[in-house]
Design a protein around this motif. Structure first.
Motif, short mmCIF file in Angstrom:
data_model
loop_
_atom_site.label_atom_id
_atom_site.label_comp_id
_atom_site.label_asym_id
_atom_site.label_seq_id
_atom_site.Cartn_x
_atom_site.Cartn_y
_atom_site.Cartn_z
N LYS A 177 0.71 -1.10 -0.16
CA LYS A 177 -0.17 0.19 0.10
C LYS A 177 1.44 0.97 0.14
N TYR A 205 1.99 3.45 -2.25
CA TYR A 205 1.20 3.56 -3.60
C TYR A 205 1.69 4.93 -4.21
N LYS A 258 -6.05 4.18 -5.94
CA LYS A 258 -5.98 3.61 -4.64
C LYS A 258 -5.92 4.05 -3.30
N HIS A 259 -5.02 5.26 -4.40
CA HIS A 259 -3.98 5.70 -2.71
C HIS A 259 -5.24 6.85 -2.60
#
Length: 941
Positions: free
Chosen positions: A442, A444, A477-478
């Motif tokens: 994660k 990103y 996603k970020h």
């Protein structure tokens, strides 16, 4: 006389060659301990045959002595005779005249004796002659031939003491050292070799070998420090530069190898590799020093002392960290741990190697490009191995903290590879894998950076397009901070548009355009969103139905906000053609469709085209009849007609409005209220029909499901079993979840068909109950378990009845097959009931299984006998049937015993009791008094 003189001259010439030949360098080096003094071989002139032998020549010398009067020649002739006798002995020992085995054994006992006597006599008779050094030399040789080393030593010591300037002095000292060494007198051997060394190297062909053997003599005396210094002197003398080692002969190489070996052994005796450091710290560095570390390490590795070997190599590296051989030695450390299969140490030292010799480090900066090039292969391999290992470990491990640490370390190693080898063939792969790990953890922003590097800096890489697309997904996603959201969205759009431009043929181009258009719409960039959505719409072949729906949404919303309502209506209709829209989304779209049409009416009115305005407003009722806007639209249409005094047109609109929508807001509530009324009057059948309508209308799926089940219940309450069956069957077919109502629906069908006496359909639904329960897994309940066990048991009972109806008759093979088939079907069902695990049916099913075996066996024994058999044949036939029935009876006993054994678990019902009864019949000796045994067990408990 002339013939005799020729013979004498020939012998004199030959005997002049009869001296001890020194060992070659290779011969010296091949011996770790020196043997006895070696005899010199007689060298013949040419290959022609000589018909004369030693005895004949000696006889001619003796004849000469009889006639000779010259004293000097007589002395020399005596010397020649002694020499010839010694040569003869040597010749025989080497397999000459007396090679016969028996003769040779006799000769060995007397070898050299006559020669010794000759030389001793000469020396005693002529003690002061200047050439007595030769006589002593030959005498020593004779003593050696006779196997008397101490006499040999005495004579050689005498020679070296009396004749220090003799041509035989150096060789005699060397032979003395050899004999002392061979006999284990290492201090005297050392002394002899040292005397040789003192004479210096000039004209001294034994000088190097003497230095070498001094080292060995000191080693044998456990004087290790002195031995090391002596061997060092040899290496310094023979190999003053690295080039001399490179150009060394085979013999020199062998000596070098042997010295390195014994020095390594010596350092090992003294302790370990640290002694090498201490030794050379004291005497100063040598260019060959690394070879000693390497030799000691090799000795450790050969013994599989992998850690000691590695420590030895690392000792050199620590002593000379900037040496060009340091990375080479460290690679050997890694290779050793690879061979040893020490994975933890292997990874540790790969890491140290990278940290010590890595690109940009102190070592790297201090060396030339040529040295750097030699490090690169190992460096790249180790970095890649460390990255891939940590990546794989991080993927596999479950522990969250360790997983994160491993993946983070993998990111670090991929980054190190990229930094160290930016132009390598697999650098693009390193970027890609780094991005993958960063995405997984994660991180990103880091992931999107490397995805974009792969996509746009390595366009020929096989995963370039995939990386470009992954970058776009990573952007989504970020979740940036509020202050950064706008910039992040702009970067996302820029990345997406770049992907579209760089990969125009990619099948995901349309999807990316749709996603980009959606982001622009979210940012209220309506014009850009509309343009992008139109581009996506043009990529029809590359768009899935889902993304065409997305493009339609963006076009409709953007057009609506830009007040392009005709275009908005068209786009909404296209969006509504998508068959997977959720109910709420579809309703919202239809509302927006109604709003778009209404806005067209407003614009027409504003432009003075009242007829067009009315037309648009009335269209809403036809296109979106459920919309609340249609009420306002029709009322507005009527008002506009009234305002325009077009009463004929306005009246029908108003009438239709009142008739069609008198209670518009309440229409959706009418069925539910009717149901409530019917329930209060216990008018279950009418309520059931209203519920049926709700189910038929669809809409909310959960509401439809509940309505369907409740409708069936109400039909059942109303005794309308036909309609109840229809609705329960519909529910059973359409809904497997939620599980509880689903299993109850199946049970209701079982109950109703039981009431109607339809056994065939009832068996069908009981089977469905069993499989529904078995497939439910975690959704199973005690209720479903009971119903499934009950159904399985009743299905088994049905099969049992069929089994009992089959009689075993002739021909046996056909009737047995039929009965066996029925038995198998019944047993499968009983077993199923047992496995479900309801005790009420477990004991009964177990009893039934045992009885199936018992009945089958009894049936065999009682079966019809073939006609025409005599008494003996009938008896044999009976035995055959008993053989077939016996396993069945055994199986029945085993199953009954299992059922009876449940008493130990505190279970004793009628079926357990029946099993005891059956066992009493089958095994009366053991179970005939089972009731007393059970009572005894109960008493214990």
């Amino acid at each position: 006389m002339k013939k005799l003189l020729c013979a004498v001259l020939t012998i004199a010439l030959l005997s002049g060659c009869s001296v001890l030949e020194p060992l070659t360098e290779q011969e010296q080096l091949s011996q770790q301990t020196l043997g006895n003094l070696s005899p010199a071989a007689l060298r013949l002139m040419g290959n022609e045959n000589i018909d004369i032998d030693h005895d004949e020549v000696m006889e001619k010398y003796r004849a000469y002595l009889e006639v000779s009067t010259d004293e000097e020649l007589r002395i020399r002739t005596h010397h020649r005779i002694a020499n010839l006798r010694l040569q003869k002995d040597e010749f025989i020992l080497e397999g000459g005249d007396q090679s016969d085995e028996a003769s040779a054994k006799v000769f060995e006992l007397d070898a050299g004796r006559e020669s010794i006597a000759d030389y001793e006599k000469l020396l005693a008779k002529y003690p002061d002659r200047n050439d007595n050094d030769l006589a002593l030399y030959q005498l020593a040789k004779a003593y050696s031939l006779a196997g008397e080393p101490f006499e040999t030593i005495r004579v050689l010591e005498q020679l070296t003491e009396l004749y220090p300037r003799s041509d035989y002095y150096l060789e005699s000292l060397f032979r003395l050292g050899d004999i002392y060494y061979a006999n284990g007198v290492y201090d005297l051997a050392e002394s002899s070799y040292q005397r040789l060394i003192i004479r210096g190297s000039e004209g001294n062909k034994y000088y190097l070998n003497a230095m070498y053997l001094v080292g060995w003599s000191q080693f044998k005396q456990n004087r290790y420090d002195e031995s090391l210094l002596s061997f060092t002197s040899v290496l310094d003398f023979e190999f003053p530069t690295e080039e001399t080692i490179t150009l060394a002969s085979i013999g020199q190489q062998s000596m070098l190898k042997d010295i390195l070996r014994i020095m390594a052994i010596t350092f090992d005796y003294q302790g370990d590799w640290e002694n090498i450091n201490q030794f050379y710290a004291g005497i100063g560095r040598r260019h060959y020093e690394h070879r000693i570390y390497e030799t000691l390490a090799s000795q450790y590795y050969n013994k599989k002392y992998y850690k000691s070997g590695a420590s030895t190599l690392r000792a050199f590296i620590n002593r000379y960290p900037q040496d060009v051989l340091s990375p080479v030695f460290y690679q050997r450390v890694v290779e050793g741990y690879t061979k040893a299969r020490y994975p933890t140490l292997l990874r540790k030292h790969k890491k140290i190697f990278v940290e010590t010799f890595g690109v940009g480090g102190e070592y790297w900066e201090n060396h030339t490009l040529a040295v750097q090039e030699t490090i690169k292969p190992a460096l790249s391999t180790y970095i890649w191995d460390l990255a891939r290992f940590n990546h794989a470990w991080g993927q596999r491990i479950k522990n969250g903290k360790e997983k994160k640490e491993r993946l983070q370390e993998a990111i670090g190693w991929y980054g190190e590879y990229i930094r160290s080898f930016p132009d390598a063939e697999d650098t693009a792969k390193a970027h890609f894998l780094l991005a993958e790990v960063a995405y997984q953890t994660k991180q990103y922003p880091l992931a999107k950076d490397h995805y974009e590097i792969v996509a746009y800096q390595y366009p020929d890489y096989e995963k370039a397009a995939e990386s470009g697309y992954a970058a776009i997904l990573t952007y989504s996603k970020h979740k940036p901070k509020k202050a950064d959201k706008l910039i992040w969205r702009q970067l996302t759009v820029a990345s997406a548009m770049r992907f579209v431009q760089e990969f125009p043929k990619d099948e995901r181009r349309g999807q990316v355009l749709v996603n980009t258009a959606e982001m622009l719409l979210a940012g209220q960039y309506y014009e850009q969103a509309l343009v992008t959505a139109n581009l996506a719409w043009e990529s029809e072949g590359n768009l899935s139905a889902r993304h065409r729906y997305g493009a339609s949404l963006v076009r409709s919303h953007s057009s609506f906000y830009l007040e392009q309502f005709v275009e908005a209506e068209q786009a909404i209709k296209e969006a509504l053609s998508y068959d997977k829209i959720k109910s709420k989304s579809r309703n919202d779209l239809r509302e927006k469709l109604a709003a778009s049409i209404y806005k067209q009416g407003e614009m027409a009115k504003a432009s003075g085209d009242n007829e067009l305005a009315v037309k648009n407003w009335l269209r809403i009722a036809k296109l979106v009849p459920e919309s609340d806007i249609k009420v306002s639209a029709e009322f507005d249409a009527a008002t506009l007609l009234m305002a325009a005094e077009k009463y004929e047109q306005a009246v029908p609109v108003l009438l239709d409005f009142r008739k069609a929508y008198p209670n518009h807001r309440l229409v959706k509530d009418i069925p539910s209220k009717l149901i409530v009324a019917y329930e209060s009057q216990e008018n279950w059948r009418s309520a059931a029909f209203e519920l049926q309508k709700i189910w038929q209308q669809g809409g909310n799926k959960e509401q439809s499901r509940i309505a369907l089940f409740q409708s069936a219940e109400y039909f059942e309450k109303a005794k309308d079993l036909d309609n109840a069956l229809v609705m329960y069957k519909r529910y059973a077919h359409d809904y497997k979840r939620p599980f509880n109502p689903a299993i109850e629906a199946h049970h209701k069908l079982d109950v109703i068909y039981l009431a109607q006496g339809d056994d065939t359909k009832r068996l069908f639904w009981m089977n469905k109950i069993v499989w529904l329960h078995l497939g439910a897994r975690e959704d199973r309940t005690d209720r479903s378990k009971y119903l499934a066990a009950k159904s399985a048991y009743e299905l088994a009972e049905n099969e049992r009845i069929k089994f009992e109806k089959v009689k075993i008759t002739l021909p046996l093979d056909k009737s047995i097959n039929r009965k066996n088939k029925r038995m198998k079907a019944a047993m499968e069902r009983y077993t199923q009931a047992v496995q479900i695990g309801v005790l009420e049916f477990t004991t009964s099913a177990t009893f039934r299984i045992a009885e199936l075996y018992s009945q089958f066996g009894s049936g065999l024994l009682a079966s019809e006998r073939p006609a025409g058999l005599d008494e003996l044949a009938l008896e044999e036939y009976g035995y055959l049937l008993e053989d077939q029935a016996f396993p069945l009876e055994e199986a029945a006993i085993e199953v009954h015993q299992k059922n009876a054994g449940r008493t130990f678990d505190g279970l004793y019902d009628q079926w357990v009791k029946k099993s005891y009864g059956s066992l009493a019949e089958l095994m009366p000796a053991q179970y005939a008094k089972y009731e007393k045994q059970v009572s005894y067990v109960d008493a214990i408990r």
